[in-house]
Design an enzyme around this catalytic site. Structure first.
Site, PDB file in Angstrom:
ATOM      1  N   SER A  13      39.643  15.519  22.381  1.00  0.00           N
ATOM      2  CA  SER A  13      40.511  16.582  22.873  1.00  0.00           C
ATOM      3  C   SER A  13      41.764  16.728  22.011  1.00  0.00           C
ATOM      4  CB  SER A  13      40.967  16.289  24.301  1.00  0.00           C
ATOM      5  OG  SER A  13      39.898  16.330  25.201  1.00  0.00           O
ATOM      6  N   PRO A  14      42.328  17.941  21.956  1.00  0.00           N
ATOM      7  CA  PRO A  14      43.654  18.084  21.368  1.00  0.00           C
ATOM      8  C   PRO A  14      44.679  17.426  22.287  1.00  0.00           C
ATOM      9  CG  PRO A  14      42.854  20.183  22.254  1.00  0.00           C
ATOM     10  CD  PRO A  14      41.744  19.216  22.391  1.00  0.00           C
ATOM     11  N   GLN A  48      43.791  23.832  16.886  1.00  0.00           N
ATOM     12  CA  GLN A  48      44.069  24.630  18.084  1.00  0.00           C
ATOM     13  C   GLN A  48      45.434  25.288  17.891  1.00  0.00           C
ATOM     14  OE1 GLN A  48      45.570  22.976  21.931  1.00  0.00           O
ATOM     15  NE2 GLN A  48      43.571  23.579  22.751  1.00  0.00           N
ATOM     16  N   TYR A  64      51.184  28.396  28.758  1.00  0.00           N
ATOM     17  CA  TYR A  64      51.831  28.698  27.490  1.00  0.00           C
ATOM     18  C   TYR A  64      51.877  30.219  27.291  1.00  0.00           C
ATOM     19  CZ  TYR A  64      51.437  23.683  26.659  1.00  0.00           C
ATOM     20  OH  TYR A  64      51.545  22.316  26.778  1.00  0.00           O
ATOM     21  N   ARG A  80      40.694  28.364  24.795  1.00  0.00           N
ATOM     22  CA  ARG A  80      40.941  27.518  25.971  1.00  0.00           C
ATOM     23  C   ARG A  80      41.590  28.370  27.049  1.00  0.00           C
ATOM     24  NH1 ARG A  80      43.161  21.420  26.994  1.00  0.00           N
ATOM     25  NH2 ARG A  80      41.025  21.053  26.321  1.00  0.00           N
ATOM     26  N   ARG A 108      42.079  10.861  27.115  1.00  0.00           N
ATOM     27  CA  ARG A 108      42.720   9.549  27.188  1.00  0.00           C
ATOM     28  C   ARG A 108      41.833   8.389  26.737  1.00  0.00           C
ATOM     29  NH1 ARG A 108      44.869  12.687  31.151  1.00  0.00           N
ATOM     30  NH2 ARG A 108      47.146  12.769  31.296  1.00  0.00           N
TER      31      ARG A 108
END
Length: 776
Positions: free
Chosen positions: A410-411, A488, A571, A619, A713
């Site tokens: 993942s980013p 991304q 965002y 995303r 994680r």
């Protein structure tokens, strides 16, 4: 103790007999409104685990129930003229009437006072120290004290009818029939020597379109007989709901969740139990299981507290509510699966059946392998198009790019840049994870301008120096691994100008160090704390669009294999999409079509500049988890719009748009949103959220819930997570698994250690099964 049980179903009867067994001096009365021989429904299902708990609680009753059980291991799935069968599932079926008779007889034997045709309305006038409200799904006690119990009743989308048949099914059978109105499904299982349960179910809209609402009971049964004639082999269907007329026997399942289970009426505590407290959909066969386990738990806790209810009741509620919620979450997943058969029917029969078997997320890929290794081997070979291999290690191709496996790093924000410039830390961080076995590695969200950053430590792609730094990292990944690397691009919007994560996540920078913010509409992410953003003007939109285009050119020049546009988590682009953050009155606000206008402008401009042979994903936040925000149904429309604009894949996340959100967390908790988009829109998806084991990835990919799985994680804790998980499940490769040659000497040792651990676990399981068989 004086105990009154309102309701003579499994919960009330079993609790009564357990308490009487515990202390014969208890005065226990069961008040049942029906006659002794009355029952509605046919067979009930237990798992082997439930039977084990009952054996420990009262061996005599468990033995009588076991003697009356029909046990089976196999599940059969019939769809589109195909039959798929898997074994090892370990279910037991018993007639509801037989179960009640066993419990009733045991109560009488122990001295419980059973009073039939005692239609008490509620707890009024009961002289007792403890009152058990086991008065079923439509509990009058629960309704009377709703202010205390705070029930949440969700009426589900399907209609179903509970029938019986003399056809004796050898396996738990699911039969799916497509009609001109939509899909109907049958759930069928044998419960005694002469009868099987046969439940027919269909979505409300399909049921209405078929005209069943206007049919008599007999016409409705005849309709089902014609529809499922092949699986019934000429046998008739029978109803035992003589008290119902016409289509009234077709009901919708109510999911009952109560915040509290105990009410103090001033005389005695009134405790909900069984369906009065909670329901679990029949498709996982847990309603009776939960009722009996409630009885076991409360009797145990009262015994441990030596009759002190002030101690026992809080313990009971605390322990049971956790377990019940776990089962209800699984039941919800199962319920929703059957409500959406139309969507799943687009899968091939093999994958459809696998999806059904794993629908609750309680049964995983490796769990299926333990149950029936042959079935899993055959399915894996079908999925891989040849030799069996774990689904996570099958290749995946979009446009001209092929990933060696389905695992994505993942980013993840690292907050370790100076002036947006990635350095040696990023080379180490991304290089290590590329060497760790994943098919695709994402750099963290990278910003197209300095004022687009989340924090001063976030990376950018707005200078040529930054472009050269990223090119160095991309070249390293390509030279030292077989992984692909993605960028991304995103703009922080109102969530920008904050401190690095370890300095206070989402906390604003001190004045003088900050920069002005903008978003779709004026916004303060943390009320009374965050800096307030201003609404973007058309000139702002043009500048940001140009910044994204410039960043895209630099990303292409740096050699990235994949580009993703970040339109999630509140965002900048997400702030246009969500109605929570877009209050504009112009062409960029209002309807979803308008709210998507600017994000689509940016996407189309970026897609036009990004190399045509390379994939581009988006995303999105599929659920804002706030009333009035984006919903999963909106997410489907959002995905449709981006697909039409040229998106190759939707990266399906949720939340982080508003601090008022109330998500429903759990393992793989966002995967259902991915599955919905993938199979309704017909676009590839990436699942994210609490995916932490190879078993999760294999289950998701195998069931067609996503095409890729992003793991966050766990990759921070272990850069070689993919290689480690492969060894853990016993997969040595080589396809889809590529160890760096410098590390190959460690591979046999790691595999040997996990082989040893699996052998130990297998020995322990064998001993446990042997002990159970011996009653130990």
């Amino acid at each position: 103790m004086r105990i009154s049980c309102i309701g003579g179903g499994p919960a009330g009867l079993y609790f009564a007999l357990l308490m009487k067994q515990q202390n014969p001096a208890h005065q226990i009365t069961v008040l049942e409104r029906n006659k002794p021989g009355d029952t509605f429904g046919w067979g009930v299902v237990f798992s082997d685990q439930t039977l084990s708990a009952m054996r420990e609680a009262d061996a005599k009753t468990a033995g009588q129930i076991l003697d009356a059980f029909n046990h089976w291991d196999d599940i059969e799935v019939h769809i589109k003229g195909r039959t798929m069968r898997s074994g090892g599932h370990g279910f037991c079926g018993i007639g509801r009437m037989k179960l009640l008779n066993i419990l009733q007889a045991r109560c009488v034997e122990l001295g419980v006072d059973l009073r039939y045709e005692s239609d008490v309305q509620d707890d009024e006038g009961l002289d007792a120290d403890l009152i058990i409200a086991a008065d079923g799904l439509n509990s009058r006690v629960r309704q009377k004290y709703a202010a205390t119990y705070q029930p949440d009743i969700d009426l589900r989308q399907c209609r179903f009818v509970w029938l019986g048949t003399a056809k004796l099914f050898e396996a738990f059978t699911f039969d799916f029939q497509q009609t001109e109105w939509g899909w109907f499904q049958a759930h069928a299982y044998r419960f005694d020597d002469s009868t099987s349960t046969f439940i027919v179910e269909a979505p409300q809209a399909v049921w209405e379109a078929a005209g069943i609402e206007a049919m008599s009971k007999e016409e409705g049964i005849a309709f089902c007989e014609r529809l499922f004639a092949k699986v019934l082999d000429g046998h008739k269907l029978i109803s035992n709901a003589s008290h119902l007329r016409g289509s009234a026997q077709w009901i919708r399942f109510p999911r009952v969740v109560c915040k509290n289970w105990v009410h103090h009426n001033g005389v005695a505590p009134v405790v909900l139990m069984g369906d009065a407290a909670h329901t679990a959909h029949f498709s996982i066969g847990s309603g009776t299981k939960l009722a009996l386990e409630d009885a076991i738990a409360l009797a145990r806790d009262i015994g441990a507290a030596k009759g002190d209810l002030d101690l026992a009741l809080p313990r009971y509620v605390a322990s049971r509510s956790i377990e019940v919620l776990r089962i209800q979450n699984a039941a919800r997943n199962s319920t929703e699966w059957f409500e959406n058969v139309e969507r799943h029917s687009r899968l091939e029969p093999e994958q459809f059946a696998y999806s059904l078997l794993t629908r609750s997320q309680r049964i995983s890929h490796e769990n299926l392998r333990l149950r029936d290794a042959g079935y899993v081997d055959r399915f894996e070979a079908w999925l891989a198009g040849g030799q069996a291999k774990p689904p996570m290690f099958t290749p995946f191709t979009l446009r001209e790019l092929t990933l060696k496996n389905r695992v994505v790093v993942s980013p993840m924000a690292q907050y370790s840049c100076a002036d947006g410039l990635p350095g040696d830390y990023h080379l180490m961080h991304l290089g290590a994870r590329a060497a760790g076995g994943a098919g695709l590695v994402f750099a963290e969200m990278t910003c197209p301008s300095a004022d687009a950053r989340i924090t001063p430590g976030c990376p950018g792609l707005y200078t040529d120096e930054q472009g050269a730094a990223w090119a160095r990292i991309v070249s390293f990944v390509h030279a030292n691994s077989s992984a692909k690397i993605a960028i991304q691009l995103g703009h922080a919007g109102a969530k920008g100008s904050t401190r690095r994560g370890w300095e206070g996540i989402d906390q604003p920078l001190d004045q003088g160090q900050d920069w002005p913010l903008m978003s779709a509409s004026p916004q303060q992410y943390l009320a009374g704390v965050s800096q307030t953003s201003r609404a973007m003007t058309r000139a702002d939109m043009d500048r940001v669009l140009a910044d994204f285009c410039a960043a895209t050119k630099r990303a292409a020049a740096a050699g990235f294999d994949w580009l993703e546009l970040h339109c999630a988590h509140g965002y900048l682009l997400s702030s246009f999409i969500s109605p929570l953050t877009n209050q504009r009155g112009d062409d960029y606000g209002g309807s979803l079509e308008n709210r998507l206008r600017y994000p689509l402008e940016v996407f189309k401009a970026v897609r036009a500049l990004w190399p045509a042979d390379k994939p581009m994903s988006v995303r999105i936040s599929a659920h804002d988890w706030v009333e009035g925000g984006t919903t999963p149904e909106d997410a489907v429309l959002i995905a449709v719009a981006f697909k039409a604009a040229g998106a190759d894949l939707i990266d399906v996340s949720s939340g982080q748009v508003s601090k008022l959100e109330k998500p429903s967390y759990g393992r793989m908790w966002q995967t259902p949103f991915s599955e919905s988009i993938r199979n309704r829109v017909g676009i590839a998806t990436m699942a994210v959220g609490a995916i932490s084991e190879a078993d999760h990835v294999n289950s998701i990919i195998a069931a067609g819930r996503a095409d890729l799985c992003a793991v966050a994680r766990p990759h921070l804790a272990n850069p070689a997570w993919t290689l480690t998980e492969a060894a853990k499940i016993g997969y040595a490769g080589p396809d889809g698994l590529d160890w760096p040659r410098q590390y190959l000497s460690a591979k046999p040792q790691l595999e040997k250690e996990f082989d040893r651990q699996r052998a130990q676990a297998g020995q322990a399981a064998t001993i446990e099964q042997a002990n159970k068989a011996l009653g130990i």
